[in-house]
Design an enzyme around this catalytic site. Structure first.
Site, PDB file in Angstrom:
ATOM      1  N   SER A 111       0.823  -1.191   0.000  1.00 16.81           N
ATOM      2  CA  SER A 111       0.000   0.000   0.000  1.00 16.81           C
ATOM      3  C   SER A 111       0.856   1.239   0.000  1.00 16.81           C
ATOM      4  CB  SER A 111      -0.893   0.013   1.238  1.00 16.81           C
ATOM      5  OG  SER A 111      -0.101  -0.097   2.398  1.00 16.81           O
ATOM      6  N   ASP A 112       0.230   2.382  -0.210  1.00 18.98           N
ATOM      7  CA  ASP A 112       0.938   3.643  -0.213  1.00 18.98           C
ATOM      8  C   ASP A 112       0.971   4.284   1.157  1.00 18.98           C
ATOM      9  OD1 ASP A 112       0.113   4.862  -3.518  1.00 18.98           O
ATOM     10  OD2 ASP A 112       1.824   3.745  -2.774  1.00 18.98           O
TER      11      ASP A 112
END
Length: 283
Positions: A133-134
């Protein structure tokens, strides 16, 4: 100028032979058994987005570069960010291709070591599969190799230098050096320079590694002093190799010719990255 770059062949005059091998740190490999590593929230950079279940693998981008983050997202991937935090000045070679490959590999080694240290510190923590994920949510973990049905995790590390008149140029130390890199006589204004960008991919599940690099040649019109002043005022040129940013609106009108692709100049050649990811998945 992006259209011009995008229409290129993408086969810049690369002079870097592929680097391939097996990552077999004794801390992680024992009798061909891969241990579980936990990736704590503290090791993740900000802004996570959950990865879709359809993706055949998970990605860690070992870079804090905004440009590389943007390019990898444009390629359709979702990923976790980690930084290597190595002393780049301690690694020196005369050839730019060898230098960027050595630095990209050193960054991969540093991140793997960081993961191992984290695992040692959290031996009692229950491992779970990392959802790339970011930004970080909860306490995601990285599982390497033990669950054969789990999606593999691929680590991408990169480096880049600018070559001007046979001299390697890295990130400028200050405003004055950045100015010298750009201006006429001492810089690429009215002349040409080249970027040499490396990509190194590690399959954290199998230990497979492979890297390669891409070279792009950029020819410039004369760049006025007032444009250089504005670039220095913004400060972005201090964060890139050779103070060279061809995608900036102030610089676009002064790019005369690009032999290669814009994404490579920005630090992450898409075609090379895609090919390395595919090879790492098959290994």
């Amino acid at each position: 100028m992006r259209n011009q770059a995008g229409s290129g062949s993408g086969k810049g005059p690369s002079a870097c032979a592929p680097l391939i091998g097996n990552w077999n740190s004794p801390k992680l490999l024992c009798n061909s058994t891969l241990f579980v590593l936990s990736l704590p929230k503290s090791l993740l950079l900000s802004n996570p987005v959950m990865e879709s279940a359809e993706s055949p693998f998970r990605i860690i981008l070992g870079s804090s570069s905004i440009a590389r983050r943007k390019i990898l997202a444009e390629m359709g991937y979702e990923f976790t960010l980690m930084s290597a935090d190595i002393d780049e000045k301690s690694i020196r070679t005369e050839k730019p291709e060898e230098l960027v490959m050595a630095l990209a590999k050193a960054k991969a080694d540093a991140i793997v070591s960081k993961l191992q240290t984290s695992a040692d510190q959290e031996k009692d923590a229950k491992p779970s599969i990392l959802i790339a994920s970011d930004t970080a949510e909860g306490n995601p973990k990285l599982q390497i190799g033990e669950d054969k049905d789990a999606q593999p995790t691929l680590l991408i590390t990169c480096d880049q230098v600018v070559v001007y008149e046979g001299t390697i140029r890295e990130k400028p130390a200050n405003d004055e050096e950045a100015r010298q890199f750009i201006k006429e006589v001492t810089g690429y204004s009215g002349k040409h320079a080249a970027t040499v960008s490396s990509v190194f991919v590690t399959n954290l599940t199998t230990g497979f590694t492979k890297g390669d690099c891409d070279k792009v040649e950029i020819h410039f019109h004369d760049i006025p002093d007032h444009v250089i002043d504005k670039l220095l005022e913004e400060g972005l040129v201090l964060n890139v190799a050779g103070a060279l940013i061809i995608e900036h609106p102030l610089i676009v009108p002064y790019v005369k010719e690009l032999i290669g692709t814009t994404d490579s100049v920005m630090g992450l050649p898409k075609a090379l990255t895609q090919n390395l990811l595919k090879e790492a998945m098959k290994a």
